[in-house]
Design a protein around this motif. Sequence first.
Motif, PDB file in Angstrom:
ATOM      1  N   LEU A  82       0.806  -1.220   0.000  1.00 60.22           N
ATOM      2  CA  LEU A  82       0.000   0.000   0.000  1.00 60.22           C
ATOM      3  C   LEU A  82       0.838   1.268   0.000  1.00 60.22           C
ATOM      4  O   LEU A  82       0.302   2.367  -0.180  1.00 60.22           O
ATOM      5  CB  LEU A  82      -0.938   0.010   1.215  1.00 60.22           C
ATOM      6  N   GLY A  83       2.139   1.133   0.210  1.00 59.20           N
ATOM      7  CA  GLY A  83       3.001   2.311   0.249  1.00 59.20           C
ATOM      8  C   GLY A  83       3.067   2.967   1.609  1.00 59.20           C
ATOM      9  O   GLY A  83       3.592   4.079   1.742  1.00 59.20           O
ATOM     10  N   ASP A  84       2.570   2.295   2.641  1.00 62.46           N
ATOM     11  CA  ASP A  84       2.576   2.884   3.984  1.00 62.46           C
ATOM     12  C   ASP A  84       3.988   3.094   4.511  1.00 62.46           C
ATOM     13  O   ASP A  84       4.224   4.010   5.309  1.00 62.46           O
ATOM     14  CB  ASP A  84       1.805   1.983   4.962  1.00 62.46           C
ATOM     15  N   ASP A  85       4.935   2.254   4.086  1.00 63.45           N
ATOM     16  CA  ASP A  85       6.304   2.323   4.595  1.00 63.45           C
ATOM     17  C   ASP A  85       7.268   3.015   3.633  1.00 63.45           C
ATOM     18  O   ASP A  85       8.483   2.974   3.842  1.00 63.45           O
ATOM     19  CB  ASP A  85       6.819   0.910   4.902  1.00 63.45           C
ATOM     20  N   VAL A  86       6.732   3.612   2.590  1.00 62.23           N
ATOM     21  CA  VAL A  86       7.578   4.293   1.608  1.00 62.23           C
ATOM     22  C   VAL A  86       8.039   5.638   2.164  1.00 62.23           C
ATOM     23  O   VAL A  86       7.256   6.395   2.732  1.00 62.23           O
ATOM     24  CB  VAL A  86       6.826   4.506   0.285  1.00 62.23           C
ATOM     25  N   TYR A  87       9.339   5.906   1.978  1.00 58.68           N
ATOM     26  CA  TYR A  87       9.896   7.220   2.301  1.00 58.68           C
ATOM     27  C   TYR A  87       9.976   8.043   1.013  1.00 58.68           C
ATOM     28  O   TYR A  87      10.441   7.541  -0.013  1.00 58.68           O
ATOM     29  CB  TYR A  87      11.302   7.091   2.890  1.00 58.68           C
ATOM     30  N   ILE A  88       9.547   9.272   1.100  1.00 60.68           N
ATOM     31  CA  ILE A  88       9.697  10.206  -0.015  1.00 60.68           C
ATOM     32  C   ILE A  88      10.526  11.385   0.478  1.00 60.68           C
ATOM     33  O   ILE A  88      10.095  12.120   1.363  1.00 60.68           O
ATOM     34  CB  ILE A  88       8.342  10.708  -0.542  1.00 60.68           C
ATOM     35  N   PHE A  89      11.721  11.515  -0.073  1.00 59.26           N
ATOM     36  CA  PHE A  89      12.617  12.615   0.305  1.00 59.26           C
ATOM     37  C   PHE A  89      12.487  13.734  -0.720  1.00 59.26           C
ATOM     38  O   PHE A  89      12.735  13.523  -1.907  1.00 59.26           O
ATOM     39  CB  PHE A  89      14.069  12.143   0.355  1.00 59.26           C
ATOM     40  N   ASP A  90      12.129  14.909  -0.250  1.00 59.66           N
ATOM     41  CA  ASP A  90      12.037  16.076  -1.129  1.00 59.66           C
ATOM     42  C   ASP A  90      13.397  16.763  -1.160  1.00 59.66           C
ATOM     43  O   ASP A  90      13.804  17.400  -0.187  1.00 59.66           O
ATOM     44  CB  ASP A  90      10.963  17.039  -0.618  1.00 59.66           C
ATOM     45  N   VAL A  91      14.120  16.620  -2.260  1.00 68.16           N
ATOM     46  CA  VAL A  91      15.500  17.136  -2.356  1.00 68.16           C
ATOM     47  C   VAL A  91      15.648  18.210  -3.424  1.00 68.16           C
ATOM     48  O   VAL A  91      16.766  18.605  -3.753  1.00 68.16           O
ATOM     49  CB  VAL A  91      16.484  15.978  -2.660  1.00 68.16           C
ATOM     50  N   LEU A  92      14.529  18.696  -3.941  1.00 71.64           N
ATOM     51  CA  LEU A  92      14.591  19.619  -5.074  1.00 71.64           C
ATOM     52  C   LEU A  92      15.473  20.828  -4.807  1.00 71.64           C
ATOM     53  O   LEU A  92      16.296  21.204  -5.653  1.00 71.64           O
ATOM     54  CB  LEU A  92      13.182  20.078  -5.447  1.00 71.64           C
ATOM     55  N   LYS A  93      15.338  21.431  -3.642  1.00 71.74           N
ATOM     56  CA  LYS A  93      16.058  22.666  -3.351  1.00 71.74           C
ATOM     57  C   LYS A  93      17.243  22.453  -2.420  1.00 71.74           C
ATOM     58  O   LYS A  93      17.796  23.422  -1.886  1.00 71.74           O
ATOM     59  CB  LYS A  93      15.089  23.692  -2.748  1.00 71.74           C
ATOM     60  N   ASN A  94      17.628  21.203  -2.236  1.00 72.99           N
ATOM     61  CA  ASN A  94      18.735  20.918  -1.316  1.00 72.99           C
ATOM     62  C   ASN A  94      19.625  19.808  -1.883  1.00 72.99           C
ATOM     63  O   ASN A  94      19.519  18.640  -1.466  1.00 72.99           O
ATOM     64  CB  ASN A  94      18.192  20.526   0.058  1.00 72.99           C
TER      65      ASN A  94
END
Length: 269
Positions: free
Chosen positions: A52-64
């Motif tokens: 279900l994607g409950d354990d998925v990490y999404i890292f937002d790295v666009l500006k870093n």
Amino acid sequence: MFYLIDSNDIKKAIEKLTTANFLWIDTEVADYNTRQPRLSLIQLLAESQDLLGDDVYIFDVLKNPDLTNFFIEKIMVNPDIEKVFHNAKYDIKFLGKNQAKNITCTWEMSKKLPYYILSVSDLKLKTLAEKLTNFKNIDKELQGSDWGQRPLTEKQLEYAKMDPVYLAQVHLALLELIQQNNSEPATDNLDELTHRYQEVLHEWKLLDSEISHILERIKLAMQAQNISETSTFKLSSVQRTTQKVNFADLATLVKSQGIDLDFTEIINN
């Protein structure tokens, strides 16, 4: 799903993931169709049973970009973690390039399976997931959406979290297919193989005959209708001729052209 924006939170999560044996990873890229694409998201899954994607990490790295470098240092160059991607060559352009170690690509795995085992129209992740797993009617419409916008929409985040899930299930299914179809030459049953060969050979001859017949009809139809090219076929302006020659003369000609083929045994016999 853990959508992380804060630098400290992302670094803590990366440190936690360094203990994983497997990571199924995907990326989303902003301005992907320009000369200056920018890595927007890194999505990771360490639990293969998560559907279900409950354990998925999404890292937002666009500006870093420093976070991307930290990820490369802790994850991508770590030889103890197997990193699984689909079309890995594309993703690792943003994630360490030649520094990346222990990389598995499900696209490359799929290429090694013959069509009779993996009969799919293409090797896209969506196609493989729908063929090999219980996921059906996967919507990839948001793949080309604007990953440079902030904030991202809920639909974008829902889309992004599922790719590592599909990837993990495809990877496991491919491993099983490969294991099932691995042969051991020392114990292969020659009688069974010979029998199957004869069955396939008969089918192949029938198909080859039909293909040749259809191709000839297409060629004649295109010529008669003055059509030089269709979406599938193109008439060649080169006229081919066939000539019979002595095999020894052919061998001499081939050698004279600098092609190193050994015809000695055949010629002497």
